[in-house]
Motif scaffolding. Structure first.
Motif, short mmCIF file in Angstrom:
data_model
loop_
_atom_site.label_atom_id
_atom_site.label_comp_id
_atom_site.label_asym_id
_atom_site.label_seq_id
_atom_site.Cartn_x
_atom_site.Cartn_y
_atom_site.Cartn_z
N LEU A 98 0.84 -1.20 0.00
CA LEU A 98 0.00 0.00 0.00
C LEU A 98 0.87 1.25 0.00
O LEU A 98 2.01 1.22 0.46
CB LEU A 98 -0.93 0.04 1.21
N GLN A 99 0.28 2.31 -0.53
CA GLN A 99 0.93 3.62 -0.45
C GLN A 99 -0.02 4.55 0.31
O GLN A 99 0.12 4.72 1.51
CB GLN A 99 1.30 4.11 -1.84
N CYS A 100 -1.04 5.12 -0.35
CA CYS A 100 -1.96 5.98 0.41
C CYS A 100 -2.88 5.15 1.30
O CYS A 100 -3.40 5.65 2.29
CB CYS A 100 -2.78 6.87 -0.52
N GLY A 101 -3.12 3.91 0.94
CA GLY A 101 -3.95 3.03 1.77
C GLY A 101 -5.44 3.11 1.51
O GLY A 101 -6.21 2.39 2.15
N PHE A 102 -5.86 3.98 0.60
CA PHE A 102 -7.30 4.16 0.42
C PHE A 102 -7.98 2.90 -0.10
O PHE A 102 -9.08 2.55 0.34
CB PHE A 102 -7.60 5.33 -0.54
N CYS A 103 -7.32 2.19 -0.98
CA CYS A 103 -7.91 0.97 -1.56
C CYS A 103 -7.74 -0.25 -0.66
O CYS A 103 -8.33 -1.30 -0.91
CB CYS A 103 -7.28 0.67 -2.91
N CYS A 135 -6.54 0.49 -7.67
CA CYS A 135 -5.53 1.16 -6.87
C CYS A 135 -4.85 2.19 -7.75
O CYS A 135 -4.37 1.86 -8.83
CB CYS A 135 -4.50 0.15 -6.35
N ARG A 136 -4.82 3.42 -7.27
CA ARG A 136 -4.23 4.48 -8.11
C ARG A 136 -2.75 4.70 -7.79
O ARG A 136 -2.10 5.54 -8.39
CB ARG A 136 -5.01 5.78 -7.94
N CYS A 137 -2.22 3.96 -6.81
CA CYS A 137 -0.86 4.24 -6.36
C CYS A 137 0.17 3.18 -6.74
O CYS A 137 1.27 3.51 -7.18
CB CYS A 137 -0.80 4.36 -4.84
N THR A 138 -0.15 1.92 -6.51
CA THR A 138 0.92 0.91 -6.42
C THR A 138 1.31 0.24 -7.73
O THR A 138 2.35 -0.40 -7.80
CB THR A 138 0.49 -0.24 -5.47
FE1 FES Z 1 -3.41 4.33 -2.83
FE2 FES Z 1 -4.15 1.87 -3.51
S1 FES Z 1 -2.55 2.45 -2.15
S2 FES Z 1 -5.15 3.74 -3.96
#
Ligand code: FES
Ligand code: FES
Length: 171
Positions: A98-103, A135-138
């Motif tokens: 995870l990065q931002c953790g939202f998903c 997921c928009r980050c990983t």
């Molecule tokens: Fe940021 Fe998946 S970790 S949207």
């Protein structure tokens, strides 16, 4: 608008509430029950951030009304660590899933239901299982590794000999 009574089990606890028939399950979980680990990313069945487990299956809680959960048993992210960190949570930690953790709550609930059915998945099966979760980050690679980590742990645990089996081997 009138209200209706809904009775369900949430994380092992019986819950009864009066709700408007139009109330989505995700809003019921977050606002009526204050279980805000279930996220809302779109409200249109696209992102999977709202995924919970209902009667053993992963569902997007923005796609159903709270009243449709009548008599059902639901599990949210808040219950996953009730016996210590779940292998999926360990996997997301160890593999940097995870990065931002939202998903992440939605990813974990989706994967948990999936691994309950298949604890030796291929990478392709994992990718298919989480294909409804965005997921928009990983870039997903680390998420897939986290789920593989959890699958290995869960499979090992499920196949550990019981004490009785060990005694039989020794005898
Ligand atoms: Fe940021 Fe998946 S970790 S949207
Ligand atoms: Fe339910 Fe996006 S909030 S799928």
């Amino acid at each position: 608008m009138g209200t209706r009574t809904v009775n369900l089990t949430v994380n092992g606890q019986a819950v009864t509430r009066e709700v408007e028939p139009r109330l989505l399950l995700v809003h019921f979980i977050r606002e009526d029950l204050s279980l805000t680990g279930t996220h809302i990313g779109c409200d249109t069945t696209s992102c999977g951030a709202c995924t919970i487990i209902m009667d053993g299956k992963a569902v997007k809680s923005c796609t159903i009304f709270a009243v449709q959960a009548e008599g059902r048993s639901i599990e949210t992210i808040e219950d996953v660590a009730k016996d210590g960190l779940h292998p999926l949570q360990e996997g997301f930690w160890e593999k940097h899933g995870l990065q931002c953790g939202f998903c992440t709550p939605g990813m974990i609930m989706c994967s948990k239901a999936f691994l309950q059915e298949n604890d030796q998945p291929t990478e392709a099966e994992i990718r298919w299982a989480i294909s409804g979760n965005l997921c928009r980050c990983t870039g997903y690679v680390k998420i897939v590794e986290a789920i593989q980590y959890a699958a290995e742990k869960m499979h090992e645990k499920a196949n550990q000999p019981t004490q009785v089996q060990e005694q039989e081997v020794v005898a």
